[in-house]
Design a protein around this motif. Structure first.
Motif, PDB file in Angstrom:
ATOM      1  N   THR A   1       3.291   7.614  -3.314  1.00  0.00           N
ATOM      2  CA  THR A   1       1.922   8.059  -3.573  1.00  0.00           C
ATOM      3  C   THR A   1       1.079   7.072  -4.366  1.00  0.00           C
ATOM      4  O   THR A   1      -0.156   7.110  -4.285  1.00  0.00           O
ATOM      5  N   SER A   2       1.710   6.226  -5.155  1.00  0.00           N
ATOM      6  CA  SER A   2       0.935   5.253  -5.955  1.00  0.00           C
ATOM      7  C   SER A   2       1.848   4.146  -6.414  1.00  0.00           C
ATOM      8  O   SER A   2       3.076   4.240  -6.327  1.00  0.00           O
TER       9      SER A   2
ATOM     10  N   GLU B   1       0.838  -1.201   0.000  1.00  0.00           N
ATOM     11  CA  GLU B   1       0.000   0.000   0.000  1.00  0.00           C
ATOM     12  C   GLU B   1       0.877   1.257   0.000  1.00  0.00           C
ATOM     13  O   GLU B   1       1.822   1.369   0.776  1.00  0.00           O
ATOM     14  N   PRO B   2       0.585   2.226  -0.895  1.00  0.00           N
ATOM     15  CA  PRO B   2       1.334   3.499  -0.855  1.00  0.00           C
ATOM     16  C   PRO B   2       1.175   4.186   0.498  1.00  0.00           C
ATOM     17  O   PRO B   2       0.199   3.975   1.218  1.00  0.00           O
TER      18      PRO B   2
ATOM     19  N   SER C   1       3.365   1.478  -9.370  1.00  0.00           N
ATOM     20  CA  SER C   1       3.746   1.517 -10.770  1.00  0.00           C
ATOM     21  C   SER C   1       3.873   0.078 -11.277  1.00  0.00           C
ATOM     22  O   SER C   1       4.452  -0.770 -10.603  1.00  0.00           O
TER      23      SER C   1
END
Length: 291
Positions: free
Chosen positions: A285-286, A68-69, A288
């Motif tokens: 943040t996210s 999880e970010p 990839s």
């Protein structure tokens, strides 16, 4: 290298240098490993050893798990840290700082020269005659370089003055630095990993771009070997992240600095000596999908 002009400015210097990078992918494309070297003396280069490192990282990074970010303790290898730190030094020019366009601008006018901006353990300087990372003794404008501290015990020690801005401000113009030397400790990356209860190891940062020049907020991606650390071991590979982080904040969240090694940032002209670093609260943040 030699130069001469009609004003009598002359320079001549011999030098050697080499850059080497190797990216290894697994046959199925699910794992990737990377290693890079920047050296002056080619006799210190062993391609076989470096390729083995990249191969091990590629094999180990297959079957990456999603995490999880959020904010995590991270260990940045020297090459991963170099990209962020070299980007930050684009803003050590005195003019934008004096004109209010930089993270080194002071509220109400002026710059932050002499102010505490980083953790007291941060010391960064330029030195064209450094034993392990020497550079040409002049910059692209023909100005002589000199040993110049930029950050001393976390405080801003010097800014860079161009000929034009030095004349306007009554200062002395100095050559643009060709290297950046950051002090550290004595431990290797693997030793920092062994002393980490939980965290993330980042081999490389890539495609770094500016988000906010006033805070040096940068965005980019991890690549080529990102691993979850648990109880001092690389527990499993994890999917790469996009990060949003400022190297200014990053260098205020230092847990420990390791032994500096010579590296070159992917998109930087600086030759650098950068330590691996364990940092608190690094912001991912996210996810990839890239390996």
């Amino acid at each position: 290298m030699a130069f001469a002009n009609s004003n009598g400015n002359f320079g001549y210097q011999r030098a050697t240098g080499m850059d080497y990078t190797c990216t290894v992918r697994t046959a199925d494309g699910r794992g990737s490993g990377w290693v890079g070297r920047n050296l002056q003396d080619s006799s210190r280069f062993n391609a076989g050893d470096d390729i083995q490192i990249a191969m091990r990282k590629a094999a180990a990074s297959a079957d990456a798990q999603a995490l999880e970010p959020g904010k995590y303790t991270v260990i940045l290898e020297p090459a991963a840290a170099a990209g962020l730190i070299s980007f930050m030094f684009n803003f050590f020019d005195a003019r934008p700082a004096d004109e209010g366009r930089s993270f080194l601008s002071k509220a109400g006018g002026g710059n932050k020269l002499g102010e505490q901006v980083y953790d007291p353990r941060v010391n960064i300087f330029a030195d064209p005659w450094h034993d392990e990372a020497p550079v040409m003794p002049w910059d692209d404008e023909g100005l002589p370089r000199e040993r110049l501290p930029f950050v001393e015990n976390g405080k801003i020690a010097n800014l860079i003055y161009s000929r034009y801005w030095a004349e306007k401000q009554g200062k002395t113009a100095v050559g643009q630095p060709g290297n950046l030397i950051m002090s550290g400790g004595t431990k290797s990356t693997s030793e920092l990993v062994r002393e980490t209860e939980r965290g993330i190891l980042v081999t490389r940062t890539w495609y770094i771009r500016m988000v906010d020049p006033q805070t040096v907020l940068l965005t980019g991606l991890t690549r080529d070997g990102t691993f979850y650390i648990e109880n001092g071991e690389l527990k499993y590979p994890i999917k790469n992240f996009r990060f949003n982080e400022s190297p200014v904040i990053m260098l205020n969240n230092i847990d420990e600095l390791g032994r500096p090694v010579r590296v070159a940032g992917d998109e930087s002209s600086f030759r650098m000596m950068i330590p691996p670093m364990r940092l608190r609260d690094f912001t991912f943040t996210s996810l990839s999908d890239a390996v």
